[in-house]
Design a protein around this motif. Sequence first.
Motif, mmCIF file in Angstrom:
data_model
loop_
_atom_site.group_PDB
_atom_site.id
_atom_site.type_symbol
_atom_site.label_atom_id
_atom_site.label_comp_id
_atom_site.label_asym_id
_atom_site.label_seq_id
_atom_site.Cartn_x
_atom_site.Cartn_y
_atom_site.Cartn_z
ATOM 1 N N GLU A 62 0.916 -1.139 0.111
ATOM 2 C CA GLU A 62 -0.008 -0.033 -0.055
ATOM 3 C C GLU A 62 0.872 1.320 0.079
ATOM 4 O O GLU A 62 2.007 1.422 0.228
ATOM 5 N N GLN A 66 -1.608 5.226 3.157
ATOM 6 C CA GLN A 66 -2.477 4.317 3.715
ATOM 7 C C GLN A 66 -1.691 3.354 4.898
ATOM 8 O O GLN A 66 -2.455 2.737 5.643
ATOM 9 N N LEU A 437 -15.808 -6.012 -0.578
ATOM 10 C CA LEU A 437 -16.167 -4.275 -1.031
ATOM 11 C C LEU A 437 -14.773 -3.634 -1.413
ATOM 12 O O LEU A 437 -14.726 -2.996 -2.341
ATOM 13 N N SER A 438 -13.886 -3.801 -0.368
ATOM 14 C CA SER A 438 -12.691 -3.043 -0.531
ATOM 15 C C SER A 438 -11.632 -3.830 0.207
ATOM 16 O O SER A 438 -11.414 -4.309 1.160
ATOM 17 N N ASN A 441 -8.802 -1.254 4.019
ATOM 18 C CA ASN A 441 -9.635 -0.595 5.007
ATOM 19 C C ASN A 441 -8.857 -0.326 6.064
ATOM 20 O O ASN A 441 -8.442 -1.308 6.478
ATOM 21 N N GLY A 447 -9.985 -6.690 4.853
ATOM 22 C CA GLY A 447 -10.934 -6.265 3.933
ATOM 23 C C GLY A 447 -12.135 -5.995 4.414
ATOM 24 O O GLY A 447 -12.719 -6.528 5.251
ATOM 25 N N GLU A 449 -16.383 -6.025 4.079
ATOM 26 C CA GLU A 449 -17.239 -6.841 3.356
ATOM 27 C C GLU A 449 -18.415 -6.202 3.297
ATOM 28 O O GLU A 449 -18.962 -5.446 4.061
#
Length: 510
Positions: A62, A66, A437-438, A441, A447, A449
């Motif tokens: 990242e 981030q 979803l990403s 985070n 992740g 969800e």
Amino acid sequence: MTATLPSTLGAAAGPRPPQARRLRRAVAAWLPSAVALTLGLLGLTSPSLWRDEAVSYTVAQESVGQIQQLTRTVDAVHEVYYLLVHLVFLVGTPSPGLLRAPSVLAVAATAWFVAATLRRLAGPRAGLLAGLSWACVPLVSRYAQEGRSYALVSLAVAAAVYLLLRGVEAGEAGRRTAWWWSGYAVAVAVAGALNVMALLSLPAFAVTVALWRPGWAAALRWAAASVLGALAVLPVALRSAGQTNAVDWLSAPTWRTPFALAADFAGGRAALPLVLVAVLLVALRRSPGGRSGGSPGRRRGPVALAVPLLLLPPGVLLLVSLQHSFYQPRYVLYALIGLSFLIGAGWDAAARRLPVRPEPAAVAALAAVAATAALGIPAQLQLRQSDGHGSDARALAEAVAVRARPGDAVVFASLPARSIAFAYPRDFAGTADVALLSAFNPLKPDGLERPPAATAALLGRYARVWYVYSGHRNLRTGTRDQVLLQAVSGTRRLAGTWSADGQSVQLFTR
């Protein structure tokens, strides 16, 4: 014709030419590092990445922003390490081998500091034996081949030990000490920034300074440098103090825990008696032949440095863990440096008492270290198996890669199970992580969800679904795992299961 072995371990009879002395010193200085580097590179990528390494591998790719955003809520204790690996990944293409490369180099550099420190305390032979002892322990090889911070922490602590000794020596010799104490403060700060557990070395250093009695001036300089180094770590320590839920999975130590740690440090239960003999032989150690006076380290010997470093960090951590468990052997890997000092000094003491010439005595001491290392060969081989780090995520990922078809769905029964895909993303290429979803985070490192019900609805579009789970599934009614498994298996049949080390992947097809 009789060949004479050029000793790198002790003084031979008669003078030696300058070139031979330089060669002897070079071998004594660099052989431990070469051995550690060789063992670290041997089968470097053979063990599968395990969950913590998968986190390192993912987070380090990242951006800097981030990474800092993530560590505000979790893993603050590893922020410096993630940033370091991020820089490494900017130099080369991210891969498991490149992830582990800093740890390999750190273990090799630590071997140099171990040998150099004991060389100043007890002579070149003792230094070489100590460096080789460090290099050959299976536990050291384990963390040389791990994409986490523990080998780097050991390097920083080993550097701090060496700089502490040089600062004390320079002070008693009337030389300038600012450089040594500044370097010591930096080493303490780096060690603590990589993992705050490294600050448990400071009580050990305090005992060493008290036993060496270098004078008030040197003691005050040590204290000031230690405080400065610890203060530099304070921001990391304060942030990580609020994230102790990351270690809630650790269990409290029992009476067996210290014995298990002793066996790990020795290189296994079989090697433990031989290591104990070496430690007992330290009591028989005499001053290096032909020397009188000299540096404070040579007068006082290595025990005052080695024993506190070996015993205090693990001991304090174990005591604290009786109330709230923080104990893991890897958190105090650097304490093994103290045992390496004792082993080197012990076999050196035994060699000095042998009624033979220096060369045969040197060979006997080397043979003792080699025998200890040989007893650890089964552990060394096991470490380089695919499941050598306790998990064979690669086998599961390959099972998917070989059999998956474009457009297949994949469902992870728990958030941590997704680390398999983070570690080996190419094996999951072409599949759809329906719940995700990403991937990044700051509040959800595994992740972000969709709600389980939304994921279950989307799964109706897929004829083939891969279901990845660990051996412990939460299938109580209404839980995430139960909802997803029911959505996967309700209209599909189980076509195959592939398992490794308590984890499994299942293929469901219509």
